[in-house]
Design a protein around this motif. Structure first.
Motif, PDB file in Angstrom:
ATOM      1  N   VAL A   1     125.265  78.992  59.144  1.00 41.82           N
ATOM      2  CA  VAL A   1     124.405  79.325  57.994  1.00 41.82           C
ATOM      3  C   VAL A   1     123.999  78.045  57.266  1.00 41.82           C
ATOM      4  CG1 VAL A   1     124.377  80.444  55.718  1.00 41.82           C
ATOM      5  CG2 VAL A   1     125.240  81.682  57.698  1.00 41.82           C
ATOM      6  N   ASN A   2     124.965  77.144  57.058  1.00 39.92           N
ATOM      7  CA  ASN A   2     124.648  75.881  56.377  1.00 39.92           C
ATOM      8  C   ASN A   2     123.628  75.064  57.177  1.00 39.92           C
ATOM      9  OD1 ASN A   2     126.227  76.400  54.220  1.00 39.92           O
ATOM     10  ND2 ASN A   2     128.020  75.282  54.973  1.00 39.92           N
ATOM     11  N   CYS A   3     123.832  74.996  58.485  1.00 35.09           N
ATOM     12  CA  CYS A   3     122.902  74.218  59.320  1.00 35.09           C
ATOM     13  C   CYS A   3     121.512  74.846  59.314  1.00 35.09           C
ATOM     14  CB  CYS A   3     123.400  74.121  60.766  1.00 35.09           C
ATOM     15  SG  CYS A   3     124.751  72.962  60.928  1.00 35.09           S
ATOM     16  N   PHE A   4     121.454  76.192  59.358  1.00 38.59           N
ATOM     17  CA  PHE A   4     120.150  76.849  59.342  1.00 38.59           C
ATOM     18  C   PHE A   4     119.454  76.600  58.014  1.00 38.59           C
ATOM     19  CE2 PHE A   4     119.191  79.625  62.997  1.00 38.59           C
ATOM     20  CZ  PHE A   4     120.208  79.183  63.808  1.00 38.59           C
ATOM     21  N   ARG A   5     120.253  76.582  56.931  1.00 36.19           N
ATOM     22  CA  ARG A   5     119.663  76.337  55.623  1.00 36.19           C
ATOM     23  C   ARG A   5     119.173  74.893  55.531  1.00 36.19           C
ATOM     24  NH1 ARG A   5     123.834  78.919  51.968  1.00 36.19           N
ATOM     25  NH2 ARG A   5     123.232  81.047  52.397  1.00 36.19           N
ATOM     26  N   PHE A   6     120.001  73.976  56.012  1.00 37.40           N
ATOM     27  CA  PHE A   6     119.720  72.557  55.843  1.00 37.40           C
ATOM     28  C   PHE A   6     118.637  72.069  56.812  1.00 37.40           C
ATOM     29  CE2 PHE A   6     120.780  67.995  55.967  1.00 37.40           C
ATOM     30  CZ  PHE A   6     120.683  67.753  54.602  1.00 37.40           C
ATOM     31  N   PHE A   7     118.783  72.441  58.088  1.00 38.56           N
ATOM     32  CA  PHE A   7     117.821  71.935  59.088  1.00 38.56           C
ATOM     33  C   PHE A   7     116.726  72.950  59.412  1.00 38.56           C
ATOM     34  CE2 PHE A   7     122.039  70.148  60.493  1.00 38.56           C
ATOM     35  CZ  PHE A   7     121.826  68.861  60.027  1.00 38.56           C
ATOM     36  N   GLY A   8     116.897  74.236  59.001  1.00 38.67           N
ATOM     37  CA  GLY A   8     115.984  75.253  59.526  1.00 38.67           C
ATOM     38  C   GLY A   8     115.323  76.140  58.501  1.00 38.67           C
ATOM     39  N   SER A   9     115.120  75.667  57.267  1.00 40.42           N
ATOM     40  CA  SER A   9     114.420  76.541  56.325  1.00 40.42           C
ATOM     41  C   SER A   9     113.493  75.722  55.428  1.00 40.42           C
ATOM     42  CB  SER A   9     115.429  77.323  55.466  1.00 40.42           C
ATOM     43  OG  SER A   9     116.148  76.426  54.677  1.00 40.42           O
ATOM     44  N   GLY A  10     112.738  76.430  54.613  1.00 43.96           N
ATOM     45  CA  GLY A  10     111.886  75.781  53.622  1.00 43.96           C
ATOM     46  C   GLY A  10     110.698  75.062  54.231  1.00 43.96           C
ATOM     47  N   GLN A  11     110.137  74.182  53.388  1.00 39.30           N
ATOM     48  CA  GLN A  11     108.902  73.483  53.735  1.00 39.30           C
ATOM     49  C   GLN A  11     109.051  72.619  54.983  1.00 39.30           C
ATOM     50  OE1 GLN A  11     106.296  74.330  51.523  1.00 39.30           O
ATOM     51  NE2 GLN A  11     105.116  73.555  53.251  1.00 39.30           N
ATOM     52  N   ARG A  12     110.248  71.990  55.118  1.00 40.43           N
ATOM     53  CA  ARG A  12     110.462  71.082  56.250  1.00 40.43           C
ATOM     54  C   ARG A  12     110.369  71.848  57.575  1.00 40.43           C
ATOM     55  NH1 ARG A  12     116.015  68.314  57.520  1.00 40.43           N
ATOM     56  NH2 ARG A  12     115.431  66.961  59.224  1.00 40.43           N
ATOM     57  N   MET A  13     111.054  72.992  57.612  1.00 43.89           N
ATOM     58  CA  MET A  13     111.039  73.772  58.845  1.00 43.89           C
ATOM     59  C   MET A  13     109.660  74.350  59.087  1.00 43.89           C
ATOM     60  SD  MET A  13     112.918  74.187  61.195  1.00 43.89           S
ATOM     61  CE  MET A  13     112.950  74.962  62.757  1.00 43.89           C
ATOM     62  N   PHE A  14     109.007  74.747  57.994  1.00 44.54           N
ATOM     63  CA  PHE A  14     107.655  75.292  58.122  1.00 44.54           C
ATOM     64  C   PHE A  14     106.757  74.263  58.824  1.00 44.54           C
ATOM     65  CE2 PHE A  14     103.454  76.607  56.858  1.00 44.54           C
ATOM     66  CZ  PHE A  14     103.547  77.984  56.880  1.00 44.54           C
ATOM     67  N   GLY A  15     106.884  73.009  58.387  1.00 46.55           N
ATOM     68  CA  GLY A  15     106.090  71.926  58.986  1.00 46.55           C
ATOM     69  C   GLY A  15     106.410  71.759  60.463  1.00 46.55           C
ATOM     70  N   ARG A  16     107.684  71.878  60.802  1.00 43.75           N
ATOM     71  CA  ARG A  16     108.089  71.658  62.200  1.00 43.75           C
ATOM     72  C   ARG A  16     107.616  72.805  63.088  1.00 43.75           C
ATOM     73  NH1 ARG A  16     114.082  69.067  62.127  1.00 43.75           N
ATOM     74  NH2 ARG A  16     113.292  67.680  63.710  1.00 43.75           N
ATOM     75  N   ILE A  17     107.657  74.026  62.555  1.00 40.11           N
ATOM     76  CA  ILE A  17     107.153  75.147  63.367  1.00 40.11           C
ATOM     77  C   ILE A  17     105.634  75.004  63.536  1.00 40.11           C
ATOM     78  CG2 ILE A  17     107.021  77.666  63.654  1.00 40.11           C
ATOM     79  CD1 ILE A  17     109.422  77.957  61.812  1.00 40.11           C
ATOM     80  N   SER A  18     104.967  74.582  62.439  1.00 38.07           N
ATOM     81  CA  SER A  18     103.509  74.396  62.528  1.00 38.07           C
ATOM     82  C   SER A  18     103.170  73.362  63.602  1.00 38.07           C
ATOM     83  CB  SER A  18     102.937  73.923  61.190  1.00 38.07           C
ATOM     84  OG  SER A  18     103.268  74.837  60.195  1.00 38.07           O
ATOM     85  N   GLU A  19     103.971  72.318  63.690  1.00 37.96           N
ATOM     86  CA  GLU A  19     103.747  71.288  64.724  1.00 37.96           C
ATOM     87  C   GLU A  19     103.893  71.895  66.120  1.00 37.96           C
ATOM     88  OE1 GLU A  19     105.727  67.746  62.415  1.00 37.96           O
ATOM     89  OE2 GLU A  19     106.210  67.646  64.566  1.00 37.96           O
ATOM     90  N   GLU A  20     104.945  72.730  66.275  1.00 40.12           N
ATOM     91  CA  GLU A  20     105.179  73.359  67.580  1.00 40.12           C
ATOM     92  C   GLU A  20     104.009  74.284  67.931  1.00 40.12           C
ATOM     93  OE1 GLU A  20     107.898  72.503  69.503  1.00 40.12           O
ATOM     94  OE2 GLU A  20     106.856  73.612  71.064  1.00 40.12           O
ATOM     95  N   CYS A  21     103.451  74.937  66.897  1.00 38.24           N
ATOM     96  CA  CYS A  21     102.299  75.828  67.134  1.00 38.24           C
ATOM     97  C   CYS A  21     101.147  75.040  67.773  1.00 38.24           C
ATOM     98  CB  CYS A  21     101.811  76.442  65.821  1.00 38.24           C
ATOM     99  SG  CYS A  21     102.912  77.719  65.212  1.00 38.24           S
ATOM    100  N   LEU A  22     100.976  73.773  67.353  1.00 36.04           N
ATOM    101  CA  LEU A  22      99.877  72.979  67.913  1.00 36.04           C
ATOM    102  C   LEU A  22     100.100  72.720  69.400  1.00 36.04           C
ATOM    103  CD1 LEU A  22      99.202  70.433  65.008  1.00 36.04           C
ATOM    104  CD2 LEU A  22      97.982  72.555  65.583  1.00 36.04           C
ATOM    105  N   PHE A  23     101.346  72.403  69.765  1.00 34.10           N
ATOM    106  CA  PHE A  23     101.668  72.214  71.200  1.00 34.10           C
ATOM    107  C   PHE A  23     101.397  73.511  71.969  1.00 34.10           C
ATOM    108  CE2 PHE A  23     104.548  68.885  69.445  1.00 34.10           C
ATOM    109  CZ  PHE A  23     104.130  67.817  70.213  1.00 34.10           C
ATOM    110  N   PHE A  24     101.783  74.612  71.338  1.00 36.72           N
ATOM    111  CA  PHE A  24     101.649  75.939  71.957  1.00 36.72           C
ATOM    112  C   PHE A  24     100.167  76.271  72.193  1.00 36.72           C
ATOM    113  CE2 PHE A  24     101.652  80.686  70.945  1.00 36.72           C
ATOM    114  CZ  PHE A  24     102.181  81.076  72.167  1.00 36.72           C
TER     115      PHE A  24
END
Ligand code: HEM
Length: 473
Positions: free
Chosen positions: A113-136
Motif C-alpha cells: 500500500v505504501n509503495c502504491f501510494r508513493f510510486f503509483g498515485s497522484g500527479q506523478r503516476m498520472f504523468g507516467r501512465i499518460s507517457e505509456e499511453c503514447l507508446f501504446f
C-alpha cells in the motif's frame, strides 16, 4: 465403497446439489462455474455448498449475502484458501495475495500500500501512465487501420504500469523474455480454474500422474519463479539502501531492517512471490477489462460515438488531465458497465474461514473453503434491471450525471478487497480515453466476435481482430 459414497456435508452445513461419489460436484464446474453457481443459488439459496472432490465449499451469492459475510467481518472472517492449484498459480502460497491473514499479510499489505501510494498515485503516476499511453497509441498506429489482435499490446502497456512501481522501469513492447513470462503466468491463471486443477487439489496423489494440465501449471510456475529471481537480482544491483526507487528497493530495505527478527515474513522467497502476484494481479485484470471495453465499443458503434463526443467536447484535442475524470460521466458509465457486465474476476479469490462461524442459521467450520460469486452480484435482479443487457445508461441519472450503484463489487469488499483499485481505475480511464480520442474501433468486414468468455480465474474475451482507424479531429 461406503467411504466413497458417504454424504460428506458436515452437520448444519448449507445445502447444495447432490454430489457424485469421489469427484462430488467438480464436473458441474466444467462450463461457466459462476453461471452454474448463480443458478444453483436460485434452488438452494444465496448461501449453498458444493462438494469439490471431498472439499466442502460454501458459495456466497448475491449482493445481500456477500455484503453480510464479507463486509461485516464478524460473520465470516476469511483468509485465502491455501489450496494446491492456487499455490502453483502464484508460484507458492506466501507473498501477499495468497498470504494467510496474520503478520505476513499485514507486513506485505502495508508495504505494498505504501509503495502504491508513493510510486503509483497522484500527479506523478498520472504523468507516467499518460507517457505509456503514447507508446501504446504509437504501436497501434503501426497497424495503419488494418486488423490486429490487441491482446499483446494491451498486456504490454498495462503491465508496464505495475512494472514502473515494482522495477521503476517499463519494458519495451518487443522484450520477448518478459512477454514470455507474462504469457505463461496468465496461462496459469486460466489453468488454475480447470477441472484438472480442482482434481489435483482434491487428490494430491495426482502429482504423480505424469499427464494432465496440472503438470503444465507446475512447469509454468517454476519458469516464472526462475525468471523473477533473475530479474529481481538485475534490478537490485544499483540499489542505494534507505533510498528506495521502487518496490524491490523498499522490500530489500525492510528485509535488512528486520534481519535480526526471527518472526519476520520478509524474505527472498516472499519478495519473489509478492512481485509475481502484483504483476499478475495488476496485468491480467486490467488488460482483460480494456480488451472487453474495446470489443464492446466496436460492437456498439453508437455507444462508441457517444464516448467520442464526450471526449472531443471535454478535451478539445488535448491529452486528458487528472481532473477530467469527473467531467466525463459517460466514459465513467461505460467503464463501470464493462466492469459489471464482463466480470473479469467472477469468483474473487478463493478464501477459507479463519474461525467457526454461524451465518443465516448454517454452521460453517473453521478452514472451510469459501467462494464469493461476484458475477452473481452484478447480475442480481434485486439490484439491476435487465442485468443481461449491456447498458452504460444505468450509471447515469436523468441529467446525465454519473450515479454509483451499491451492488457493484468488481474489486470485492472487506479486508482483502483489491489493493490496486485506484490504480486500475486510473489506468482504465487513461488508456480508454486516449485510445478513443485518436482511433475509431471497428471489426474487420464480415467478422463477428464471440462474446462468450474464455474461462479461467479471470474472464477474458476470446482472441479477436480489430481495426483502429485514425479519426479526423
Ligand atoms: C485482489 C479485482 C486490478 C492487486 C483482488 C480481488 C478482486 C480484484 C476481485 C479479490 C478480493 C477478494 O477476494 O476479496 C481487480 C480488478 C482489477 C484489479 C477487477 C482491474 C480492473 C488490480 C491492480 C492491482 C491489483 C492494478 C495492482 C497492481 C490486487 C492485490 C489483491 C487483489 C494485491 C490481493 C489483496 C489481498 O489479498 O489483500 N482484485 N483487481 N489488482 N488485487 Fe485486484
Amino acid at each position: 465403497i461406503r467411504q466413497l459414497v458417504k454424504q460428506r456435508r458436515p452437520r448444519g452445513f448449507p445445502p447444495g446439489p447432490t454430489p457424485l461419489p469421489m469427484i462430488g460436484n467438480i464436473l458441474s464446474l466444467a462450463t461457466e462455474p459462476h453461471v452454474y453457481m448463480k443458478r444453483q443459488s436460485d434452488i438452494h439459496g444465496q448461501i449453498f455448498s458444493l462438494d469439490l472432490g471431498g472439499i466442502s465449499t460454501v458459495i456466497l451469492n448475491g449482493y445481500d449475502a456477500i455484503k453480510e459475510c464479507l463486509y461485516h467481518q464478524n460473520k465470516l472472517s476469511l483468509f485465502p484458501y491455501l489450496n494446491r492449484h492456487l499455490s502453483a498459480l502464484f508460484v507458492l502460497c506466501l507473498g501477499l495475495l495468497n498470504c494467510k491473514y496474520g503478520r505476513g499479510w499485514i507486513e506485505h499489505h502495508k508495504l505494498a500500500v505504501n509503495c502504491f501510494r508513493f510510486f503509483g498515485s497522484g500527479q506523478r503516476m498520472f504523468g507516467r501512465i499518460s507517457e505509456e499511453c503514447l507508446f501504446f497509441l504509437h504501436a497501434i498506429d503501426q497497424h495503419q487501420g488494418k486488423p490486429f489482435n490487441p491482446k499483446h499490446l494491451v498486456t504490454n502497456a498495462v503491465s508496464n504500469i505495475t512494472n514502473l512501481i515494482i522495477f521503476g522501469q517499463r519494458f519495451t513492447y518487443d522484450d520477448s523474455d518478459f512477454q514470455h513470462m507474462i504469457e505463461i503466468f496468465s496461462e496459469n491463471v486460466e489453468l488454475a480454474a480447470s477441472g484438472w486443477a480442482f482434481l489435483y487439489n482434491a487428490f494430491p496423489w495426482m502429482e504423480y500422474v505424469p499427464f494432465g494440465k496440472h503438470q503444465k501449471l507446475f512447469r509454468n510456475a517454476n519458469k516464472v519463479y526462475d525468471f523473477l529471481l533473475q530479474i529481481i537480482k538485475r534490478f537490485s544491483q544499483d540499489r542505494v539502501p534507505q533510498s528506495p526507487q521502487h518496490y524491490i528497493d523498499a522490500y530489500l530495505d525492510e528485509m535488512e531492517q528486520s534481519a535480526t527478527d526471527k518472526a519476520t515474513s520478509f524474505s527472498q522467497d516472499n519478495l519473489i512471490f509478492s512481485v509475481g502476484e502484483l504483476i499478475i494481479a495488476g496485468t491480467e485484470t486490467t488488460t482483460n477489462c480494456l480488451r472487453w471495453a474495446m470489443l464492446y465499443m466496436a460492437l456498439y458503434p453508437r455507444i462508441q460515438e457517444k464516448v467520442q463526443m464526450e471526449i472531443d467536447c471535454i478535451l478539445n484535442g488535448r491529452p486528458p488531465a487528472l481532473e477530467d475524470k469527473q467531467r466525463m460521466p459517460y466514459v465513467e458509465a461505460v467503464l463501470h458497465e464493462v466492469l459489471r457486465f464482463c466480470n473479469v474476476v467472477p469468483l474473487g479469490i478463493f478464501r477459507a474461514t479463519s474461525q467457526d462461524a454461524v451465518v443465516r442459521g448454517y454452521t460453517i467450520p473453521r478452514g472451510t473453503m469459501v467462494i464469493t460469486n461476484l458475477y452473481s452480484v452484478h447480475f442480481d435482479e434485486k439490484y439491476w434491471s435487465d442485468p443481461s443487457i449491456f447498458c452504460p445508461e444505468r450509471f447515469l441519472d436523468c441529467n446525465g450525471k454519473f450515479v454509483r450503484h451499491e451492488a457493484f463489487l468488481p474489486f470485492s469488499i472487506g479486508k482483502r478487497h483489491c489493493l490496486g483499485e485506484q490504480l486500475a481505475r486510473l489506468e482504465m480511464f487513461l488508456f480508454f480515453t486516449t485510445l478513443l480520442q485518436r482511433f475509431h474501433l471497428q471489426f474487420p468486414e464480415g467478422f463477428i466476435p464471440s462474446l462468450s468468455p474464455k474461462l479461467g480465474m479471470t474472464l477474458q474475451p476470446r482472441p479477436y481482430s480489430i481495426c483502429a482507424i485514425r479519426r479526423q479531429q
